[in-house]
Scaffold this motif. Structure first.
Motif, PDB file in Angstrom:
ATOM      1  N   GLU A 411      42.404  41.873  41.097  1.00 60.20           N
ATOM      2  CA  GLU A 411      42.127  40.632  40.383  1.00 60.20           C
ATOM      3  C   GLU A 411      40.821  40.021  40.864  1.00 60.20           C
ATOM      4  O   GLU A 411      40.555  40.014  42.073  1.00 60.20           O
ATOM      5  N   GLY A 412      40.023  39.499  39.937  1.00 61.37           N
ATOM      6  CA  GLY A 412      38.764  38.864  40.325  1.00 61.37           C
ATOM      7  C   GLY A 412      37.899  38.604  39.114  1.00 61.37           C
ATOM      8  O   GLY A 412      38.320  38.837  37.979  1.00 61.37           O
ATOM      9  N   SER A 413      36.670  38.120  39.358  1.00 58.24           N
ATOM     10  CA  SER A 413      35.793  37.775  38.238  1.00 58.24           C
ATOM     11  C   SER A 413      34.574  38.680  38.184  1.00 58.24           C
ATOM     12  O   SER A 413      34.141  39.213  39.203  1.00 58.24           O
ATOM     13  N   ILE A 414      34.057  38.848  36.975  1.00 58.39           N
ATOM     14  CA  ILE A 414      32.752  39.507  36.815  1.00 58.39           C
ATOM     15  C   ILE A 414      31.909  38.667  35.858  1.00 58.39           C
ATOM     16  O   ILE A 414      32.443  37.935  35.034  1.00 58.39           O
ATOM     17  N   THR A 415      30.595  38.800  35.992  1.00 60.59           N
ATOM     18  CA  THR A 415      29.675  37.966  35.219  1.00 60.59           C
ATOM     19  C   THR A 415      28.888  38.832  34.251  1.00 60.59           C
ATOM     20  O   THR A 415      28.212  39.766  34.677  1.00 60.59           O
ATOM     21  N   TRP A 420      28.285  34.612  31.715  1.00 57.24           N
ATOM     22  CA  TRP A 420      29.669  34.162  31.640  1.00 57.24           C
ATOM     23  C   TRP A 420      30.458  34.855  32.742  1.00 57.24           C
ATOM     24  O   TRP A 420      30.552  36.090  32.752  1.00 57.24           O
ATOM     25  N   ALA A 421      31.026  34.077  33.651  1.00 53.91           N
ATOM     26  CA  ALA A 421      31.899  34.642  34.687  1.00 53.91           C
ATOM     27  C   ALA A 421      33.321  34.649  34.110  1.00 53.91           C
ATOM     28  O   ALA A 421      33.876  33.592  33.821  1.00 53.91           O
ATOM     29  N   GLN A 422      33.859  35.848  33.917  1.00 49.59           N
ATOM     30  CA  GLN A 422      35.172  35.994  33.276  1.00 49.59           C
ATOM     31  C   GLN A 422      36.167  36.568  34.284  1.00 49.59           C
ATOM     32  O   GLN A 422      35.859  37.530  34.992  1.00 49.59           O
ATOM     33  N   TRP A 423      37.361  36.007  34.296  1.00 53.33           N
ATOM     34  CA  TRP A 423      38.388  36.421  35.250  1.00 53.33           C
ATOM     35  C   TRP A 423      39.168  37.612  34.695  1.00 53.33           C
ATOM     36  O   TRP A 423      39.516  37.641  33.522  1.00 53.33           O
ATOM     37  N   ARG A 424      39.423  38.605  35.578  1.00 52.21           N
ATOM     38  CA  ARG A 424      40.251  39.763  35.198  1.00 52.21           C
ATOM     39  C   ARG A 424      41.540  39.733  36.001  1.00 52.21           C
ATOM     40  O   ARG A 424      41.499  39.444  37.202  1.00 52.21           O
ATOM     41  N   TYR A 425      42.625  40.059  35.368  1.00 55.52           N
ATOM     42  CA  TYR A 425      43.918  40.053  36.048  1.00 55.52           C
ATOM     43  C   TYR A 425      44.317  41.461  36.435  1.00 55.52           C
ATOM     44  O   TYR A 425      43.840  42.444  35.863  1.00 55.52           O
ATOM     45  N   MET A 546      36.834  30.107  35.393  1.00 58.37           N
ATOM     46  CA  MET A 546      36.466  31.439  34.890  1.00 58.37           C
ATOM     47  C   MET A 546      37.598  32.086  34.093  1.00 58.37           C
ATOM     48  O   MET A 546      37.379  33.023  33.347  1.00 58.37           O
TER      49      MET A 546
ATOM     50  N   THR B  45      48.307  42.476  29.861  1.00 58.37           N
ATOM     51  CA  THR B  45      47.455  41.830  30.863  1.00 58.37           C
ATOM     52  C   THR B  45      46.027  41.815  30.330  1.00 58.37           C
ATOM     53  O   THR B  45      45.544  42.834  29.819  1.00 58.37           O
ATOM     54  N   LYS B  46      45.362  40.662  30.467  1.00 63.45           N
ATOM     55  CA  LYS B  46      43.988  40.546  29.951  1.00 63.45           C
ATOM     56  C   LYS B  46      42.982  40.976  31.022  1.00 63.45           C
ATOM     57  O   LYS B  46      43.085  40.595  32.192  1.00 63.45           O
ATOM     58  N   THR B  47      42.030  41.760  30.585  1.00 66.39           N
ATOM     59  CA  THR B  47      40.988  42.199  31.514  1.00 66.39           C
ATOM     60  C   THR B  47      39.660  42.265  30.758  1.00 66.39           C
ATOM     61  O   THR B  47      39.611  42.028  29.549  1.00 66.39           O
ATOM     62  N   ILE B  48      38.598  42.553  31.508  1.00 62.55           N
ATOM     63  CA  ILE B  48      37.262  42.670  30.922  1.00 62.55           C
ATOM     64  C   ILE B  48      36.766  44.083  31.203  1.00 62.55           C
ATOM     65  O   ILE B  48      37.003  44.649  32.276  1.00 62.55           O
ATOM     66  N   LEU B 177      31.497  46.016  41.608  1.00 58.04           N
ATOM     67  CA  LEU B 177      32.481  45.203  42.322  1.00 58.04           C
ATOM     68  C   LEU B 177      32.639  43.838  41.639  1.00 58.04           C
ATOM     69  O   LEU B 177      31.762  43.384  40.917  1.00 58.04           O
ATOM     70  N   ASP B 178      33.763  43.177  41.909  1.00 61.25           N
ATOM     71  CA  ASP B 178      33.965  41.820  41.417  1.00 61.25           C
ATOM     72  C   ASP B 178      33.070  40.857  42.204  1.00 61.25           C
ATOM     73  O   ASP B 178      32.644  41.159  43.319  1.00 61.25           O
ATOM     74  N   ASN B 179      32.831  39.678  41.627  1.00 56.82           N
ATOM     75  CA  ASN B 179      31.999  38.673  42.309  1.00 56.82           C
ATOM     76  C   ASN B 179      32.484  38.380  43.717  1.00 56.82           C
ATOM     77  O   ASN B 179      31.696  38.295  44.659  1.00 56.82           O
ATOM     78  N   GLU B 180      33.809  38.209  43.843  1.00 58.47           N
ATOM     79  CA  GLU B 180      34.383  37.821  45.136  1.00 58.47           C
ATOM     80  C   GLU B 180      34.144  38.930  46.162  1.00 58.47           C
ATOM     81  O   GLU B 180      33.919  38.664  47.346  1.00 58.47           O
TER      82      GLU B 180
END
Lengths: 831, 203
Positions: A411-415, A420-425, A546, B45-48, B177-180
């Motif tokens: 889980e985390g965000s990408i831009t 746009w920083a969008q959260w992924r589950y 996000m 589950t929603k993802t990008i 990688l993710d932002n975090e």
């Protein structure tokens, strides 16, 4: 992107040059198509008739590496035909500024700007300066007529870029140049907007930065920056390359584009002094004057309670670069080749295929003592020791290959490219024993820290004082906690002391509302000021901005302000203060990004006058307001869009130079063949044969470029391993014209060898009508192209071929050091 | 029986019924199976999308801890339910026999990989980081700077400054990688004293 993906639909003219969105950003074509349906014209300029070109109203070919000549010709056309937006240019750009009369350009100095030192290959920029008035503000000529004003210098500089010269350099027919210049120039009308979409077709050149600068100048002349359907839009290549850049995974920047400290900045005040630009102009917002708040809040996020005023907030614990030290990609691998590194992390990246001159990179890897390779799949970097032509027994490098989880296993965000920083589950648990990257980082951090805590060691302070409070119930490392640290906290009750009585901005322990509240005294923290507001607290309630999925579109322009969150402060179009006239009225009333409502009451002050629409670049009233109006380009100390750009290494105006390897003996515009400010790796004492280049050499007669296809991604680690995608495009090919095929006796589907001065690959010939020979300087020049998605490791039978980067050179842009992989010279022969 | 899609198309040969239901299944059996959609009862589950930077929305359908299907997220304002060939292949990143599932180690001069335990690999890496860092740590380094002279002119001088870094470890990656993750990765690497930190954005 200054704008964002959906905004492409608001353009009247879309220029795609240096990119190929239909192929590489396929879903973005939805919005370009929408623009076309509303009457917009699509122009594509590319060496090859691409998938995007197939949808274009106007397509023009140009030889790889000649974009500045093309764009310089456009600047000349815009100026001579009075297509520029005069009011915008005079009020919002530095076109009116008077330049030092000692400044000279390439027209006077045979391809060089004043101040060049051939020994160091660097410019002394003393003369690239402005004439100042008695208050220390640049002198201006609002009539744009003074011979030393930027506008007139621009006109003089590009007067050399005549249609026949440009056509001779680019290979673009003159009538196509005129058609495109006229069509794109039509967006200089205040109520029309033109957008530019570029990608690595512009950045991967020795003049990469100046390619983009040339377009930025055009956009400023036409008044297209800040507008809906306007802007200069980098179509970025990876899902989070915007975010990874924002968060400072580069040698020269910390999170939020704060400079990495260098040696002579011995304490925090010295750092802040150097990186806080100054202006004496009260009308300039000069946003970077807040630098001290951002670096202090960053140090508080990183070192927590250990960072105190007395110890300079732990500034001394941060590593420093030597003055002038450049630790960027090409230098990094050069140093690795020199045996300078013992250890190396290749984390989610495959330099053995992605690095320019990949053959040199592969040799360099063998000089390491140990390597850590984190990936979803085996790859050419982690397995380099069993690569083609190597005897693994000779290679002493230890390799640890660690399996990481995919995007749906954490889980985390990408831009995205539109900021746009969008959260992924998380959808499922990690496959097998693979772990999310965050967990791997966490494990390594804890283990190294423990070693220092128990056994001591060199300079343990930064390691043992590093904040690392990310554990929550049931989670070893909780990415929400990291996201909050990035956003930042009020570490004390924080007040606006300028207000009477002082107004409370935030309560101790709560998440910051935005970067406007950050302080330079250690009372706030923020891991990345640019992301402050992304994970915040409203009336005590914690909100992950996000993760928002609201679909409201109040402006009707597709900005979707309640969907995810965009940096900075949810602004969807940056520099939007330039989209209105001096009175705050939109240049284009049909598509207003923001507008000034002089009657409506401001929520905070209860006084009349507010901006409506997108989040404006600051709350100040319109620029024309007496004494209070502010300039629109708030990130510049002078508040103006930079037509004159004295900050760059290779000149304040873009000038055409040839690629390091090109088919011409001479630059048709001057005696200076290549960019005079690039760092040369070859041709001096101690050069390595791996870095060889051969320009205008009969053995390598064809211009080459690399590119991508929809079905694969980057070096292919995440696409070659997927059976559906590998089946669609199974192997390396080299695309060439029917004319070149006939000349070389090569038919479509033949096996061929492509060679450069540095390496070779075997590829399938793709003989097509999509490439045509160019007429350059009166001669026929052929160009070929190859995708760089392949590598020897997978498919395991070697049927995919190897990396096209075995061919590309060791040379980088004069400003960014991005390698020049879009223009080099090769031979092609039947295998 | 393992068939690639191409083999399957060859075998099915365009015959309508056989082509629609696959090999070794009667039309009746196939009809019974078709009533139960693969995503019936699955969790959404929603993802990008993890590939390019457009940031398209994807819905992941999972059942019993497995990814059974992925498709475009129709509610996503940019992609509106559509995906390109890469985004549509997300399913195969998860359901893939070539995924790495255990840590591996390759010893100096070895010809093969050896599967190892996480604990061992992480401990060994930590030891190497510390060992290399401690042996190569630079407290000071020389830099050339311009120094103001008493007469007001500037002169190039070389001086020793505190730098607190190691030049013996380098790092590249990652824009995937993710932002975090990017944030804590750079934070940790810089705490170790690394300055050779680069990634995809440079190339």
């Amino acid at each position: 992107m200054t704008n964002h993906w959906i905004d492409l639909r608001n353009a009247d003219v879309v220029l795609v040059m240096g990119g190929n969105p239909a192929e590489n950003h396929p879903i973005s074509m939805k919005w370009i198509t929408k623009a076309k349906e509303q009457g917009a014209k699509l122009i594509v300029v590319d060496p090859r008739f691409t998938r995007t070109a197939a949808k274009a109203d106007i397509y023009a070919p140009l030889r790889s590496g000649s974009d500045i000549a093309f764009l310089g010709g456009m600047i000349k056309y815009i100026l001579e035909n009075n297509l520029y937006h005069r009011e915008y240019v005079a009020n919002y750009t530095n076109a009116t500024f008077l330049v030092n009369p000692e400044f000279k350009g390439p027209g006077q100095l045979n391809g060089l700007f004043s101040g060049y030192d051939p020994k160091t290959r660097k410019y002394d920029k003393k003369t690239w300066s402005y004439q100042m008035d008695e208050n220390g503000i640049p002198k201006k000529d609002m009539t744009l007529r003074d011979p030393n004003c930027v506008f007139q210098l621009l006109r003089k500089h590009y007067s050399r870029y005549s249609l026949d010269t440009v056509s001779s350099i680019t290979g673009t027919p003159e009538e196509k140049l005129v058609e495109i210049y006229k069509t794109y120039g039509s967006t200089g009308k205040p109520d029309r907007a033109g957008t530019e979409c570029y990608a690595m077709g512009w950045t991967q050149h020795t003049v990469g930065t100046q390619n983009i600068r040339a377009m930025a100048i055009i956009q400023l002349l036409l008044g297209n920056v800040g507008m809906a359907g306007g802007g200069v839009n980098a179509l970025r290549g990876e899902s989070n390359v915007q975010g990874s850049t924002d968060h400072g995974l580069l040698f020269h920047i910390l999170p939020g584009y704060l400079a990495v400290p260098s040696a002579s900045l011995v304490d925090l005040p010295a750092y802040i002094e150097k990186y806080t630009p100054k202006t004496k102009d009260p009308r300039s917002v000069n946003w970077w004057s807040n630098r001290g708040k951002y670096i202090t809040s960053y140090l508080k996020a990183v070192f927590g309670k250990s960072a105190t005023k007395e110890n300079d907030f732990g500034y001394a614990w941060h590593p420093k670069l030597d003055e002038g030290m450049n630790a960027s990609w090409l230098n990094l691998f050069d140093q690795m080749y020199n045996g300078k590194f013992e250890g190396f992390f290749a984390w989610g990246q495959n330099p053995a295929c992605s690095g320019s001159n990949a053959g040199k990179v592969r040799k360099a890897l063998g000089k390491l003592k140990w390597m850590v390779n984190v990936n979803l799949f085996d790859n050419e970097t982690g397995s380099f020791w069993r690569g083609p032509g190597l005897n693994s027994a000779d290679i002493q490098t230890e390799v640890f290959m660690l399996p990481c989880a995919s995007s749906v296993e954490k889980e985390g965000s990408i831009t995205n490219s539109g900021r746009w920083a969008q959260w992924r589950y998380k959808a499922i648990e990690p496959i097998g024993q693979s772990k999310p990257d965050a967990e791997i980082i966490d494990e390594l951090q804890k283990r190294v820290r423990k070693l220092y805590q128990t056994a001591g060691g060199k300079f343990p302070a930064p390691i043992v004082n590093l904040t690392w409070d990310y554990q929550t119930a049931g989670k070893q490392i909780d990415t929400h906690e990291i996201a909050k640290e990035i956003n930042g906290y009020y570490l004390e009750d924080v007040f606006d002391t300028k207000a009477t009585p002082p107004k409370q901005l935030g309560k101790k322990g709560q998440l910051c509302a935005s970067f406007a509240h950050l302080q330079a005294d250690g009372t706030t923290s923020s891991g990345n000021w640019l992301y402050s507001q992304s994970y915040t607290q409203k009336e005590g309630k914690v909100i992950n901005m996000m993760a928002r999925r609201g679909k409201a579109d109040p402006t009707g322009l597709g900005m979707f302000p309640e969907w995810s969150w965009a940096w900075p402060v949810n602004r969807r179009i940056i520099y939007n203060r330039a989209s209105v006239d001096l009175n705050g009225r939109p240049w284009n009333p049909k598509r207003p990004v923001i507008m000034w409502d002089p009657v409506k009451l401001d929520k905070n002050t209860q006084k009349p006058g507010v901006w409506v629409g997108d989040v404006p670049d600051g709350p100040a009233p319109p620029m024309g307001t007496d004494g209070k109006g502010k300039y629109p380009f708030i990130m510049r100390a002078d508040g103006m869009g930079s037509i004159f750009g004295p900050g760059l290494a290779d000149g304040p105006f873009p000038e055409h130079y040839e690629a390091l390897e090109c088919p011409l003996q001479e630059n048709l515009l001057s005696k200076q063949r290549i960019n005079p400010a690039v760092k040369l790796f070859f041709g001096k004492e101690g050069s390595k044969e791996e870095d060889i280049y051969l320009s205008c050499d009969m053995r390598f007669p064809y211009v080459a470029t690399t590119y991508r296809v929809t079905e694969h991604w980057q070096t292919g680690v995440l696409s070659r391993h997927l059976p559906w995608l590998l089946e669609a495009v199974p192997q390396l090919f080299v695309e060439m014209s029917e004319e070149l095929g006939a000349e070389k006796g090569i038919k479509n589907g033949d096996k061929v060898v492509v060679k450069s001065a540095r390496g070779q690959v075997v590829a399938k010939a793709m003989v097509t009508g999509r490439l045509k020979p160019f007429k350059v300087a009166g001669s026929t020049v052929h160009q070929v192209g190859l995708p760089y998605h392949f590598g020897w490791q997978y498919p395991e039978d070697g049927s995919g071929g190897d990396s096209a980067n075995l061919l590309t050179p060791t040379i980088g842009d004069a400003n960014t050091m991005i390698p020049e992989t879009k223009a080099f010279m090769v031979s092609v022969d039947k295998a | 029986m393992s068939l690639s899609r191409r083999d399957f198309l060859k075998l099915s040969g365009g015959t309508a019924v056989a082509g629609a239901v696959g090999v070794g299944v009667t039309p009746q059996e196939a009809a019974a199976q078709a009533e139960e959609l693969r995503i019936a009862g699955a969790k959404e589950t929603k993802t990008i999308c993890p590939f390019c930077s457009v940031g398209c929305g994807i819905t992941a359908h999972t059942k019993d801890g497995k990814l059974v299907y992925s498709e475009g997220d129709a509610e996503h304002p940019i992609s509106e339910g559509t995906l390109c060939s890469k985004g549509a292949s997300l399913y195969q990143i998860v359901n893939n026999e070539t995924r790495l599932t255990k840590p591996r180690y390759r010893a100096p001069g070895a010809k093969d990989w050896k599967e190892v335990e996480w604990d061992w690999a992480l401990d060994e890496i930590a030891k190497r980081v510390k060992d290399t860092r401690d042996r190569t740590f630079k407290v000071t380094s020389k830099s050339k700077i311009k120094e103001k002279q008493p007469d007001g002119t500037e002169k190039d001088v070389e001086k020793e400054f505190v730098v607190n870094r190691t030049d013996a470890i380098a790092h590249v990656g990652s824009a995937a990688l993710d932002n975090e993750e990017c944030y804590i990765l750079q934070k940790w690497l810089r705490a170790l004293g690394l300055v050779y930190i680069e990634h995809q954005a440079r190339i």
